[in-house]
Design a protein around this motif. Structure first.
Motif, PDB file in Angstrom:
ATOM      1  N   THR A  38      -9.350  -5.361   4.708  1.00 48.58           N
ATOM      2  CA  THR A  38      -9.968  -5.412   6.032  1.00 48.58           C
ATOM      3  C   THR A  38      -8.952  -5.009   7.097  1.00 48.58           C
ATOM      4  O   THR A  38      -7.739  -5.017   6.872  1.00 48.58           O
ATOM      5  CB  THR A  38     -10.477  -6.831   6.345  1.00 48.58           C
ATOM      6  N   GLY A  39      -9.474  -4.658   8.269  1.00 50.45           N
ATOM      7  CA  GLY A  39      -8.627  -4.399   9.425  1.00 50.45           C
ATOM      8  C   GLY A  39      -7.607  -3.299   9.205  1.00 50.45           C
ATOM      9  O   GLY A  39      -7.900  -2.233   8.659  1.00 50.45           O
ATOM     10  N   ALA A  40      -6.384  -3.578   9.621  1.00 57.21           N
ATOM     11  CA  ALA A  40      -5.311  -2.584   9.537  1.00 57.21           C
ATOM     12  C   ALA A  40      -4.931  -2.257   8.105  1.00 57.21           C
ATOM     13  O   ALA A  40      -4.278  -1.237   7.857  1.00 57.21           O
ATOM     14  CB  ALA A  40      -4.086  -3.080  10.302  1.00 57.21           C
ATOM     15  N   ALA A  41      -5.322  -3.096   7.132  1.00 53.77           N
ATOM     16  CA  ALA A  41      -4.982  -2.845   5.731  1.00 53.77           C
ATOM     17  C   ALA A  41      -5.911  -1.832   5.079  1.00 53.77           C
ATOM     18  O   ALA A  41      -5.668  -1.423   3.943  1.00 53.77           O
ATOM     19  CB  ALA A  41      -5.018  -4.156   4.940  1.00 53.77           C
ATOM     20  N   THR A  42      -6.968  -1.409   5.769  1.00 54.26           N
ATOM     21  CA  THR A  42      -7.891  -0.431   5.210  1.00 54.26           C
ATOM     22  C   THR A  42      -7.328   0.980   5.327  1.00 54.26           C
ATOM     23  O   THR A  42      -6.351   1.226   6.045  1.00 54.26           O
ATOM     24  CB  THR A  42      -9.241  -0.495   5.943  1.00 54.26           C
ATOM     25  N   ALA A  43      -7.971   1.903   4.627  1.00 51.55           N
ATOM     26  CA  ALA A  43      -7.549   3.305   4.719  1.00 51.55           C
ATOM     27  C   ALA A  43      -7.734   3.831   6.138  1.00 51.55           C
ATOM     28  O   ALA A  43      -6.897   4.580   6.652  1.00 51.55           O
ATOM     29  CB  ALA A  43      -8.344   4.147   3.720  1.00 51.55           C
ATOM     30  N   LEU A  44      -8.825   3.431   6.792  1.00 51.87           N
ATOM     31  CA  LEU A  44      -9.058   3.862   8.170  1.00 51.87           C
ATOM     32  C   LEU A  44      -8.013   3.263   9.105  1.00 51.87           C
ATOM     33  O   LEU A  44      -7.578   3.915  10.057  1.00 51.87           O
ATOM     34  CB  LEU A  44     -10.461   3.450   8.614  1.00 51.87           C
ATOM     35  N   GLY A  45      -7.606   2.026   8.834  1.00 54.11           N
ATOM     36  CA  GLY A  45      -6.567   1.404   9.648  1.00 54.11           C
ATOM     37  C   GLY A  45      -5.253   2.152   9.560  1.00 54.11           C
ATOM     38  O   GLY A  45      -4.539   2.298  10.555  1.00 54.11           O
ATOM     39  N   GLU A  46      -4.932   2.641   8.365  1.00 54.06           N
ATOM     40  CA  GLU A  46      -3.707   3.423   8.203  1.00 54.06           C
ATOM     41  C   GLU A  46      -3.799   4.742   8.964  1.00 54.06           C
ATOM     42  O   GLU A  46      -2.815   5.197   9.560  1.00 54.06           O
ATOM     43  CB  GLU A  46      -3.448   3.678   6.723  1.00 54.06           C
ATOM     44  N   VAL A  47      -4.985   5.361   8.958  1.00 46.69           N
ATOM     45  CA  VAL A  47      -5.166   6.611   9.699  1.00 46.69           C
ATOM     46  C   VAL A  47      -5.007   6.368  11.194  1.00 46.69           C
ATOM     47  O   VAL A  47      -4.324   7.123  11.901  1.00 46.69           O
ATOM     48  CB  VAL A  47      -6.544   7.220   9.387  1.00 46.69           C
ATOM     49  N   ALA A  48      -5.643   5.304  11.694  1.00 45.97           N
ATOM     50  CA  ALA A  48      -5.544   4.990  13.121  1.00 45.97           C
ATOM     51  C   ALA A  48      -4.103   4.700  13.515  1.00 45.97           C
ATOM     52  O   ALA A  48      -3.645   5.112  14.584  1.00 45.97           O
ATOM     53  CB  ALA A  48      -6.437   3.794  13.452  1.00 45.97           C
ATOM     54  N   HIS A  49      -3.377   4.001  12.648  1.00 48.18           N
ATOM     55  CA  HIS A  49      -1.977   3.687  12.953  1.00 48.18           C
ATOM     56  C   HIS A  49      -1.128   4.952  12.973  1.00 48.18           C
ATOM     57  O   HIS A  49      -0.262   5.119  13.837  1.00 48.18           O
ATOM     58  CB  HIS A  49      -1.434   2.705  11.921  1.00 48.18           C
ATOM     59  N   SER A  50      -1.381   5.850  12.024  1.00 44.76           N
ATOM     60  CA  SER A  50      -0.590   7.081  11.974  1.00 44.76           C
ATOM     61  C   SER A  50      -0.874   7.970  13.178  1.00 44.76           C
ATOM     62  O   SER A  50       0.008   8.692  13.648  1.00 44.76           O
ATOM     63  CB  SER A  50      -0.887   7.843  10.681  1.00 44.76           C
ATOM     64  N   ILE A  51      -2.097   7.912  13.703  1.00 46.48           N
ATOM     65  CA  ILE A  51      -2.429   8.717  14.882  1.00 46.48           C
ATOM     66  C   ILE A  51      -1.733   8.166  16.113  1.00 46.48           C
ATOM     67  O   ILE A  51      -1.211   8.907  16.952  1.00 46.48           O
ATOM     68  CB  ILE A  51      -3.954   8.753  15.093  1.00 46.48           C
ATOM     69  N   GLN A  52      -1.714   6.835  16.235  1.00 46.99           N
ATOM     70  CA  GLN A  52      -1.144   6.218  17.426  1.00 46.99           C
ATOM     71  C   GLN A  52       0.373   6.208  17.424  1.00 46.99           C
ATOM     72  O   GLN A  52       0.999   6.324  18.470  1.00 46.99           O
ATOM     73  CB  GLN A  52      -1.649   4.778  17.558  1.00 46.99           C
ATOM     74  N   SER A  53       0.967   6.037  16.252  1.00 40.16           N
ATOM     75  CA  SER A  53       2.421   5.942  16.204  1.00 40.16           C
ATOM     76  C   SER A  53       3.056   7.297  16.459  1.00 40.16           C
ATOM     77  O   SER A  53       2.495   8.342  16.128  1.00 40.16           O
ATOM     78  CB  SER A  53       2.868   5.414  14.832  1.00 40.16           C
ATOM     79  N   GLU A  54       4.230   7.263  17.061  1.00 39.53           N
ATOM     80  CA  GLU A  54       4.943   8.500  17.349  1.00 39.53           C
ATOM     81  C   GLU A  54       5.545   9.058  16.063  1.00 39.53           C
ATOM     82  O   GLU A  54       6.203   8.338  15.312  1.00 39.53           O
ATOM     83  CB  GLU A  54       6.055   8.249  18.369  1.00 39.53           C
ATOM     84  N   PRO A  55       5.334  10.339  15.789  1.00 38.81           N
ATOM     85  CA  PRO A  55       5.920  10.925  14.585  1.00 38.81           C
ATOM     86  C   PRO A  55       7.430  11.015  14.720  1.00 38.81           C
ATOM     87  O   PRO A  55       7.967  11.061  15.833  1.00 38.81           O
ATOM     88  CB  PRO A  55       5.284  12.323  14.536  1.00 38.81           C
ATOM     89  N   PRO A  56       8.140  11.018  13.594  1.00 46.24           N
ATOM     90  CA  PRO A  56       9.598  11.145  13.678  1.00 46.24           C
ATOM     91  C   PRO A  56       9.991  12.475  14.291  1.00 46.24           C
ATOM     92  O   PRO A  56       9.297  13.483  14.144  1.00 46.24           O
ATOM     93  CB  PRO A  56      10.041  11.043  12.206  1.00 46.24           C
ATOM     94  N   ALA A  57      11.100  12.461  14.991  1.00 47.71           N
ATOM     95  CA  ALA A  57      11.562  13.672  15.666  1.00 47.71           C
ATOM     96  C   ALA A  57      11.901  14.754  14.650  1.00 47.71           C
ATOM     97  O   ALA A  57      12.499  14.486  13.605  1.00 47.71           O
ATOM     98  CB  ALA A  57      12.778  13.351  16.523  1.00 47.71           C
ATOM     99  N   THR A  58      11.502  15.974  14.967  1.00 50.75           N
ATOM    100  CA  THR A  58      11.833  17.099  14.102  1.00 50.75           C
ATOM    101  C   THR A  58      13.294  17.493  14.300  1.00 50.75           C
ATOM    102  O   THR A  58      13.959  17.051  15.243  1.00 50.75           O
ATOM    103  CB  THR A  58      10.926  18.291  14.417  1.00 50.75           C
ATOM    104  N   ALA A  59      13.783  18.345  13.393  1.00 55.52           N
ATOM    105  CA  ALA A  59      15.169  18.804  13.509  1.00 55.52           C
ATOM    106  C   ALA A  59      15.383  19.557  14.820  1.00 55.52           C
ATOM    107  O   ALA A  59      16.441  19.443  15.451  1.00 55.52           O
ATOM    108  CB  ALA A  59      15.521  19.691  12.315  1.00 55.52           C
ATOM    109  N   PHE A  60      14.368  20.309  15.243  1.00 53.77           N
ATOM    110  CA  PHE A  60      14.481  21.040  16.507  1.00 53.77           C
ATOM    111  C   PHE A  60      14.584  20.070  17.684  1.00 53.77           C
ATOM    112  O   PHE A  60      15.404  20.260  18.597  1.00 53.77           O
ATOM    113  CB  PHE A  60      13.273  21.956  16.680  1.00 53.77           C
ATOM    114  N   GLU A  61      13.746  19.018  17.674  1.00 53.35           N
ATOM    115  CA  GLU A  61      13.779  18.041  18.759  1.00 53.35           C
ATOM    116  C   GLU A  61      15.106  17.295  18.792  1.00 53.35           C
ATOM    117  O   GLU A  61      15.650  17.028  19.872  1.00 53.35           O
ATOM    118  CB  GLU A  61      12.616  17.059  18.603  1.00 53.35           C
ATOM    119  N   VAL A  62      15.629  16.951  17.620  1.00 52.31           N
ATOM    120  CA  VAL A  62      16.929  16.282  17.573  1.00 52.31           C
ATOM    121  C   VAL A  62      18.017  17.197  18.124  1.00 52.31           C
ATOM    122  O   VAL A  62      18.885  16.774  18.901  1.00 52.31           O
ATOM    123  CB  VAL A  62      17.256  15.850  16.130  1.00 52.31           C
TER     124      VAL A  62
END
Length: 278
Positions: free
Chosen positions: A210-234
């Motif tokens: 349920t909740g954040a432990a679902t597959a949809l919860g993981e998708v929503a979290h990945s959308i909201q969280s900031e992706p790691p900086a790329t080598a170019f950004e670093v």
């Protein structure tokens, strides 16, 4: 009845033995342990603050300093060009993050509001937020699947799970054991996932996550969280910090040289009259 492990491919585990649902006391205990069946919503700052936060980038600060120098020296053309580039870059970054936040919000809104649950041996209409792992839910055509679950019974049961897997056609779901290699969502023919919709048929499902432990919860979290900086950004960040350091050292050097020259020229021995008599 043991709690399922939402971090694993639980659809490969043996079929659940208990199919009569939970009692009210069991459900309350699990609700206290797992939390409500809702997708986490991060605290949203005002849009103005989100936009202004983009100006903390070191490279943006360097460009703003350069535009200020251009304005101070009367170079209006460079000032407007630099400011236009800064505003364009900051605006594009802000719009991209805002769209990601809206996509996550749409995922949260795609979940049903109520579900038919078997509690204390009888059917009940409960809010989706009250569902817990171990609940038995009844699904029918036209309904949204309120949580991730394992099929106990199914009759001509087809679901649309394009939201998660991208499959363009409805997929048939049926209870049973799967091959041990079926670890992907699209291979889980005996499981249903939050946010999917029932196209036809009916089914009895035991909730597994349920909740954040679902597959949809993981998708929503990945959308909201900031992706790691790329080598170019670093690299750009390091280059910007280098520019800041070099600029500061140059400013200090110029100030020191100016101070020394001013001090020497203020000495009476440096006056032109003394030079002529000498």
């Amino acid at each position: 009845m043991s709690d399922p492990d939402p971090t694993s491919a639980w659809w490969l585990e043996p079929a659940p033995a208990a199919t009569q649902g939970l009692s009210r006391s069991e459900a309350q205990e699990r609700l206290a342990h797992h939390g409500p069946n809702t997708l986490e919503s991060s605290h949203q700052r005002p849009l103005a603050l989100q936009f202004l936060a983009r100006f903390r980038n070191p490279l943006v600060l360097v460009l703003l300093a350069a535009s200020a120098v251009s304005a101070a020296t009367g170079d209006a053309a460079n000032f407007f060009i630099i400011m236009a580039l800064v505003l364009l870059s900051v605006t594009l970054d802000f719009v991209q993050e805002h769209r990601a936040d809206r996509a996550a919000q749409k995922l949260r809104e795609s979940v049903a509001l109520r579900a038919t649950v078997i509690r204390d041996g009888r059917q009940q209409e409960l809010p989706v937020s009250a569902l817990v792992p171990g609940d038995v839910v009844l699904l029918a055509a036209g309904e949204r699947i309120p949580a991730d679950g394992r099929l106990i019974e199914a009759r001509d049961f087809f679901v649309n799970q394009a939201l998660l897997t991208g499959e363009s056609y409805p997929v048939e779901k049926r209870p049973g054991e799967l091959d041990r290699g079926a670890t992907e969502l699209q291979q889980a023919a005996n499981a249903v996932f939050m946010g999917s919709s029932v196209v036809s048929g009916s089914a009895r499902v035991r909730i597994m996550a349920t909740g954040a432990a679902t597959a949809l919860g993981e998708v929503a979290h990945s959308i909201q969280s900031e992706p790691p900086a790329t080598a170019f950004e670093v690299g750009m960040h390091r280059f910007a910090m280098l520019l800041v350091r070099v600029t500061l050292w140059m400013v200090l050097f110029v100030m020191l040289v100016t101070s020394c020259c001013t001090g020497r020229c203020s000495n009476p021995s440096c006056s032109p009259s003394r030079w002529r008599w000498a």
